[in-house]
Scaffold this active site. Structure first.
Site, short mmCIF file in Angstrom:
data_model
loop_
_atom_site.label_atom_id
_atom_site.label_comp_id
_atom_site.label_asym_id
_atom_site.label_seq_id
_atom_site.Cartn_x
_atom_site.Cartn_y
_atom_site.Cartn_z
N ALA A 124 0.78 -1.25 0.00
CA ALA A 124 0.00 0.00 0.00
C ALA A 124 0.80 1.29 0.00
O ALA A 124 0.27 2.33 -0.35
CB ALA A 124 -0.96 0.00 1.19
N ASP A 174 4.33 -9.25 6.18
CA ASP A 174 4.71 -9.94 4.95
C ASP A 174 3.43 -10.55 4.35
O ASP A 174 2.55 -10.97 5.10
CB ASP A 174 5.70 -11.05 5.33
CG ASP A 174 6.34 -11.64 4.11
OD1 ASP A 174 7.43 -11.17 3.76
OD2 ASP A 174 5.74 -12.55 3.49
N CYS A 244 2.98 -1.27 -12.56
CA CYS A 244 3.35 -0.16 -13.45
C CYS A 244 4.50 -0.63 -14.34
O CYS A 244 5.45 0.11 -14.57
CB CYS A 244 3.68 1.10 -12.66
SG CYS A 244 4.96 0.85 -11.43
N1 SAM Z 1 -0.14 0.84 -3.90
C1 SAM Z 1 0.83 1.90 -3.71
C2 SAM Z 1 0.18 3.23 -4.04
O1 SAM Z 1 -0.76 3.24 -4.85
O2 SAM Z 1 0.60 4.27 -3.49
C3 SAM Z 1 2.08 1.67 -4.51
C4 SAM Z 1 2.68 0.32 -4.26
S1 SAM Z 1 4.21 0.02 -5.05
C5 SAM Z 1 3.75 -0.26 -6.68
C6 SAM Z 1 4.59 -1.58 -4.46
C7 SAM Z 1 4.82 -1.70 -2.99
O3 SAM Z 1 5.14 -3.08 -2.70
C8 SAM Z 1 5.97 -0.89 -2.43
O4 SAM Z 1 5.52 -0.07 -1.39
C9 SAM Z 1 6.94 -1.92 -1.89
O5 SAM Z 1 7.57 -1.53 -0.72
C10 SAM Z 1 6.05 -3.12 -1.63
N2 SAM Z 1 6.77 -4.41 -1.62
C11 SAM Z 1 8.08 -4.63 -1.84
N3 SAM Z 1 8.36 -5.95 -1.72
C12 SAM Z 1 7.21 -6.56 -1.41
C13 SAM Z 1 6.85 -7.91 -1.13
N4 SAM Z 1 7.74 -8.89 -1.17
N5 SAM Z 1 5.57 -8.16 -0.83
C14 SAM Z 1 4.65 -7.19 -0.80
N6 SAM Z 1 4.92 -5.90 -1.06
C15 SAM Z 1 6.18 -5.59 -1.35
#
Ligand code: SAM
Length: 459
Positions: A124, A174, A244
Site C-alpha cells: 500500500a 509480509d 506499473c
Molecule cells: N499501492 C501503492 C500506491 O498506490 O501508493 C504503490 C505500491 S508500489 C507499486 C509496491 C509496494 O510493494 C511498495 O511499497 C513496496 O515496498 C512493496 N513491496 C516490496 N516488496 C514486497 C513484497 N515482497 N511483498 C509485498 N509488497 C512488497
C-alpha cells in the site's frame, strides 16, 4: 527531459497488444509530463468548484480536464509546488498519476460498494490506492492497508492520517502472514512491486535498474505474493492485480498463471472506447502515447463461490471509559458510533461496528496504526493528537483559528506564530476552513504543535 528507453525493453514489447514503437518512443523523447491529483471527498467543500469557463479550481489549482475514469481525478494545467500548498498538507487532495486511478472503475464494476466490506490493500505505501479505496467504501467498511517495508509503512501511515478516516488499520506484515486469515476479505488489491518501466517517463533515473533478469525476478515475486495472499480472499471475493510495468511477464503472463495455477476467474470490465485503454490478455493496458497517464496494467478476478462461511469473530467488549472521560472526549469529537481503545496512554477511536474486526486483526498483525489517534487524557483534559485535527470525526465545536497563506506556511514550518486575540487553550488552525493541526494558546505565547517530522523544511 527526453527519456531514452533500453533497447531490450523496446524489443521485448514487440507484439504486445497496443504497442506502437514509434509513437511510444516519440512520447518518451518529447519530455512531456502530466500532473494529476485526486480530491478527498471528505474534505472537498471549499476545495473544488467548477466555473463557467469549464475550469475546475481544486484548492486554488486549476484544471481544465477531468480524468474520465475517476469521479475525483483532475489533470492540472501546470505543476505547482505542492509543498507550499497548505491544502496539500491538510489532506484535501492526493497527488497521483492518472492511469492508476482506474482502480475506481475496477472496484465499481466488480464490487457492491454500498455495503460493509473488508478490503486488503496488500502493497500500500505510499498510499495512493489506499486513500482512493477509502473514498469509495462506506464508513462501516474496513480497509487493511499493509506495507511490508517498515520505513515505507510510516509514510503510508502519514498519508492515511491526512485522509482523515477512522475505518482503517495500517499494518506492516509480509504477504504470507495473511494466510492466517482464511477466506476473510471481500476484496484484495495487489498493486505489486514491479520493474517499474511504466514510470520511466517521470523517473528516468530508474532506467539503469532495468534488466530482463530483474523483470523475471519481479514476475516470480509477484507469483509468490499472489499465492501467499489468495487464501485470505473470501469465496466470491474480488482480487485486483496491477503493476506499473510494461513487461508481459509481469502482466498478461501473471493473468494466465492466476487463471491456470490458482484457478480464479478473470473478470471483464466495460471500457469506454474513447478512453483508449487497451484490453490485453485478460487485463487492461495504459500506454502513455494513447492515454493521458503513465504506463499501467490492471486485471480483475473473482474467486469461485462455495459454501465457506468465512471467519466468525468472538464478541469483543470495548475498553472501559468513565463518564468523566467520555465528557472530555465529547468536547473534541463526535462520539456517537465510535468505540475507543487504549494503547498505553494513547486513545484511539474506531467505528463501533468495526471493534470486533479491528481487535481480531490487532492480535494477529504488526499494527502501525489503527483508527484515529485522539490523544491522552491528563488531569481531566485531553492533550489532542495531530491525527484528530485532520480527521473527519473532529467536532465542529472545537475552537478554530483561520490562518492566511503566509501564516499557514509559518505554521507548517513549525515556526512561531503571532495571533492576537482569540480564546486560550487548544485550538485547531485552519486554512480556507481546512484543519492543519493544533496550537495551544497560553497567556504569554502560542505553542505550535505541528509534528516536527512533517514540517516543511524547504525555504
Ligand atoms: N499501492 C501503492 C500506491 O498506490 O501508493 C504503490 C505500491 S508500489 C507499486 C509496491 C509496494 O510493494 C511498495 O511499497 C513496496 O515496498 C512493496 N513491496 C516490496 N516488496 C514486497 C513484497 N515482497 N511483498 C509485498 N509488497 C512488497
Amino acid at each position: 527531459m527526453p527519456v531514452h528507453l533500453p533497447t531490450d525493453l523496446l524489443n521485448s514489447l514487440e507484439g504486445i497488444e497496443g504497442f506502437d514503437k514509434e509513437s511510444f518512443v516519440k512520447l518518451h523523447e518529447s519530455g512531456e509530463q502530466v500532473t494529476s491529483i485526486r480530491v478527498n471527498p471528505f474534505k472537498s467543500s471549499n476545495v473544488r468548484h467548477e466555473t463557467p469557463d469549464t475550469a475546475s479550481h481544486v484548492s486554488g489549482l486549476t484544471s481544465h480536464e477531468k480524468i474520465p475514469w475517476s469521479d475525483y481525478g483532475y489533470y492540472l494545467d501546470s505543476r505547482p509546488s505542492f509543498t507550499f500548498d497548505p491544502l496539500f498538507h491538510a489532506g484535501c487532495y492526493y497527488v497521483q498519476e492518472a492511469s492508476s486511478m482506474f482502480l475506481e472503475q475496477a472496484l465499481k464494476q466488480t464490487v457492491d460498494l454500498s455495503g460493509p466490506l473488508k478490503v486488503l490493500d496488500l502493497s500500500a505505501a505510499p498510499g495512493g490506492k489506499s486513500t482512493h479505496i477509502l473514498s469509495l467504501i462506506t464508513k462501516d467498511s474496513l480497509l487493511v492497508s499493509n506495507e511490508v517495508i517498515r520505513s515505507r509503512a510510516n509514510i503510508l501511515k502519514d498519508n492515511i492520517l491526512k485522509w482523515g478516516c477512522a475505518n482503517v488499520i495500517v499494518t506492516n506484515n509480509d504477504p504470507k502472514d495473511f494466510q492466517k486469515l482464511e477466506s476473510y476479505f471481500d476484496v484484495i488489491v495487489v498493486d505489486a512491486p514491479c520493474s517499474g518501466s511504466g514510470l520511466f517517463r517521470r523517473e528516468p533515473d530508474a532506467i539503469k535498474e532495468w534488466s530482463e533478469q530483474n523483470v523475471m525476478l519481479c514476475s516470480q515475486r509477484q507469483q509468490r505474493i499472489l499465492a501467499d495472499v489468495l487464501p485470505a480472499l473470501k469465496d466470491g471475493g474480488v482480487l485486483i492485480y496491477s503493476t506499473c510495468s510494461y513487461s508481459s511477464e509481469e502482466d498478461e503472463q501473471i493473468v494466465d498463471w492466476l487463471r491456470d495455477e490458482l484457478i480464479i476467474n478473470n473478470e471483464q470490465l466495460i471500457i469506454d472506447p474513447g478512453w483508449n485503454i487497451v484490453s490485453s490478455g485478460g487485463g487492461y493496458r495504459f500506454w502513455p502515447d494513447k492515454v493521458k497517464g503513465e504506463g499501467f496494467f490492471i486485471a480483475c478476478f473473482r474467486k469461485e463461490k462455495s459454501n465457506n462461511k468465512g471467519t466468525i469473530l468472538p464478541k469483543v467488549k470495548p475498553d472501559k471509559f468513565s463518564r468523566q472521560e467520555l465528557e472530555v472526549l465529547r468536547k473534541y469529537l463526535e462520539i456517537d458510533g465510535l468505540s475507543f481503545l487504549r494503547h498505553g496512554k494513547m486513545l484511539r477511536a474506531i467505528p463501533e461496528s468495526l471493534l470486533a474486526e479491528i481487535s481480531f486483526l490487532a492480535a494477529k498483525f504488526r499494527v502501525v496504526n489503527c483508527g484515529t489517534e485522539i490523544g491522552e487524557i491528563i488531569k481531566d483534559k485531553l492533550v489532542p493528537e495531530h491525527a484528530l485535527a485532520l480527521s473527519n470525526i473532529l467536532s465542529d465545536a472545537v475552537g478554530r483559528t483561520e490562518l492566511g497563506y503566509e501564516q499557514a506556511i509559518q505554521y507548517l514550518k513549525k515556526k512561531e506564530l503571532e495571533l492576537p486575540g482569540g480564546s486560550m487553550g487548544w485550538t485547531v488552525v485552519t486554512h480556507k476552513d481546512h484543519p492543519l493541526g493544533w496550537i495551544n494558546k497560553l497567556s504569554n505565547r502560542i505553542n505550535n504543535y505541528y509534528p516536527k517530522e512533517l514540517r516543511i523544511r524547504k525555504d
